[in-house]
Design a protein around this motif. Sequence first.
Motif, PDB file in Angstrom:
ATOM      1  N   GLU A  44      -2.993   6.331  -0.306  1.00 52.22           N
ATOM      2  CA  GLU A  44      -3.428   6.695   1.048  1.00 52.22           C
ATOM      3  C   GLU A  44      -4.821   6.153   1.328  1.00 52.22           C
ATOM      4  O   GLU A  44      -5.687   6.157   0.461  1.00 52.22           O
ATOM      5  CB  GLU A  44      -3.412   8.217   1.224  1.00 52.22           C
ATOM      6  N   VAL A  45      -5.008   5.684   2.558  1.00 57.90           N
ATOM      7  CA  VAL A  45      -6.331   5.232   2.968  1.00 57.90           C
ATOM      8  C   VAL A  45      -7.096   6.448   3.462  1.00 57.90           C
ATOM      9  O   VAL A  45      -6.700   7.082   4.432  1.00 57.90           O
ATOM     10  CB  VAL A  45      -6.234   4.187   4.101  1.00 57.90           C
ATOM     11  N   ALA A  46      -8.145   6.800   2.761  1.00 61.11           N
ATOM     12  CA  ALA A  46      -8.941   7.954   3.173  1.00 61.11           C
ATOM     13  C   ALA A  46     -10.028   7.504   4.142  1.00 61.11           C
ATOM     14  O   ALA A  46     -10.306   6.319   4.259  1.00 61.11           O
ATOM     15  CB  ALA A  46      -9.572   8.617   1.956  1.00 61.11           C
ATOM     16  N   ARG A  47     -10.601   8.497   4.807  1.00 64.74           N
ATOM     17  CA  ARG A  47     -11.630   8.174   5.796  1.00 64.74           C
ATOM     18  C   ARG A  47     -12.791   7.368   5.178  1.00 64.74           C
ATOM     19  O   ARG A  47     -13.280   6.425   5.778  1.00 64.74           O
ATOM     20  CB  ARG A  47     -12.170   9.465   6.421  1.00 64.74           C
ATOM     21  N   ILE A  78     -14.293  -0.141   4.403  1.00 65.44           N
ATOM     22  CA  ILE A  78     -13.684  -1.367   4.937  1.00 65.44           C
ATOM     23  C   ILE A  78     -14.459  -1.839   6.165  1.00 65.44           C
ATOM     24  O   ILE A  78     -14.737  -3.030   6.326  1.00 65.44           O
ATOM     25  CB  ILE A  78     -12.189  -1.130   5.289  1.00 65.44           C
ATOM     26  N   ASN A  79     -14.845  -0.881   7.015  1.00 66.35           N
ATOM     27  CA  ASN A  79     -15.628  -1.236   8.199  1.00 66.35           C
ATOM     28  C   ASN A  79     -16.946  -1.901   7.816  1.00 66.35           C
ATOM     29  O   ASN A  79     -17.345  -2.892   8.411  1.00 66.35           O
ATOM     30  CB  ASN A  79     -15.938   0.004   9.032  1.00 66.35           C
ATOM     31  N   VAL A 116       0.836  -1.204   0.000  1.00 62.23           N
ATOM     32  CA  VAL A 116       0.000   0.000   0.000  1.00 62.23           C
ATOM     33  C   VAL A 116       0.865   1.246   0.000  1.00 62.23           C
ATOM     34  O   VAL A 116       0.724   2.124  -0.843  1.00 62.23           O
ATOM     35  CB  VAL A 116      -0.932   0.033   1.232  1.00 62.23           C
ATOM     36  N   SER A 148     -16.387  -5.350   6.613  1.00 58.67           N
ATOM     37  CA  SER A 148     -16.096  -6.271   7.703  1.00 58.67           C
ATOM     38  C   SER A 148     -17.364  -6.643   8.475  1.00 58.67           C
ATOM     39  O   SER A 148     -17.584  -7.802   8.836  1.00 58.67           O
ATOM     40  CB  SER A 148     -15.049  -5.613   8.589  1.00 58.67           C
ATOM     41  N   ARG A 149     -18.213  -5.640   8.717  1.00 57.73           N
ATOM     42  CA  ARG A 149     -19.488  -5.875   9.381  1.00 57.73           C
ATOM     43  C   ARG A 149     -20.355  -6.845   8.598  1.00 57.73           C
ATOM     44  O   ARG A 149     -20.890  -7.806   9.132  1.00 57.73           O
ATOM     45  CB  ARG A 149     -20.259  -4.554   9.441  1.00 57.73           C
ATOM     46  N   GLN A 188     -11.899   3.856   4.836  1.00 59.30           N
ATOM     47  CA  GLN A 188     -11.991   3.196   6.129  1.00 59.30           C
ATOM     48  C   GLN A 188     -13.442   2.808   6.416  1.00 59.30           C
ATOM     49  O   GLN A 188     -13.727   1.708   6.867  1.00 59.30           O
ATOM     50  CB  GLN A 188     -11.481   4.131   7.231  1.00 59.30           C
TER      51      GLN A 188
END
Lengths: 186, 126
Positions: B10-13, B19-20, B4, B23-24, B16
């Motif tokens: 860059e991982v932006a908000r 991704i959350n 990465v 995952s949920r 994220q």
Amino acid sequence: MGDAALDQLIFKKTEGNKRGIPEAIFIENVEEMCKEREPTEVVGRLQDLHSKYQYMQSSLTAQRSSLKTKLPDIVSALDVVQHLVEKKEEAAESTYTYQLAENIWSKATAAPSDTVCLWLGANCMLEYKLDEAIELLRTNESNARTTLKSLEEDMAFLRDQITTTEVNIARTHNFGVKQRQAAKAG
Amino acid sequence: MTDVEQKDIEVAREDQERINKFSRLNMRFDELDEEITTMKSEIQAFKDAVEEVEGCMEADGILMKIGEAYTSVDEDSVTEKLTRLIDDSEASLSKKSDEIEHVKTELDSLKKLLYGKFGTSINLEK
């Protein structure tokens, strides 16, 4: 550089969250974060946080599985009381085959009855009228379902915090690797 | 994940957040998958029971489990009870199947988005 200052950057208290699960803060800028401190230090704190989250997760999972075993018990008790109500309406005696001891079964005849004894736990049993017993069991059932639902919501919230922390760890770690490589090259 | 940073993505908000969500949903998918499997075997057990009852020639009715004890019940009401159980279970099974389909579509579209941005730097497989 105290740990408290760093802690404030990686998690915060959440309002309105019953179980007090802290919210993981998404690190907007890893470079900024590692200006005053070593990446390894940040990674270390994040890993502490991560293991705390995992501890919470295992406790929530245990609570949920105990609820999930309790629910069928309530449902089956309700079934029995419903059966007694039917028998009362028929006003007939019925014969039951029941387990007396391990490997020993016996038969018993029961006359129709207005009441039933419910096991309340803590070595305590109380006699209820049939309709009252149904009411109590229904309340217990719906309480258990509500608790289960809120537990699942909290687990989903916790899951988000775990994922955010994992990504934070990976990003900070990678930044550290990059920094060291640059130092070596330079 | 080292890649990465090497490629400097860059991982932006919002990434994220995606991704959350992924995952949920993944967690939910596994739960549903398990529930569906148990429900299917439950329904099969009920159906087997109906067949057994039909083939059973017992004159004094069938012993049915009530709580911890057994009591004899006539064939018709057993079949009736089993049919009700099957109907209930099938209704909630189809609800769960719908939900898992929905979760799966969402997972796939998130996967596409995230792989599109991060390529091989991210691993979304189980």
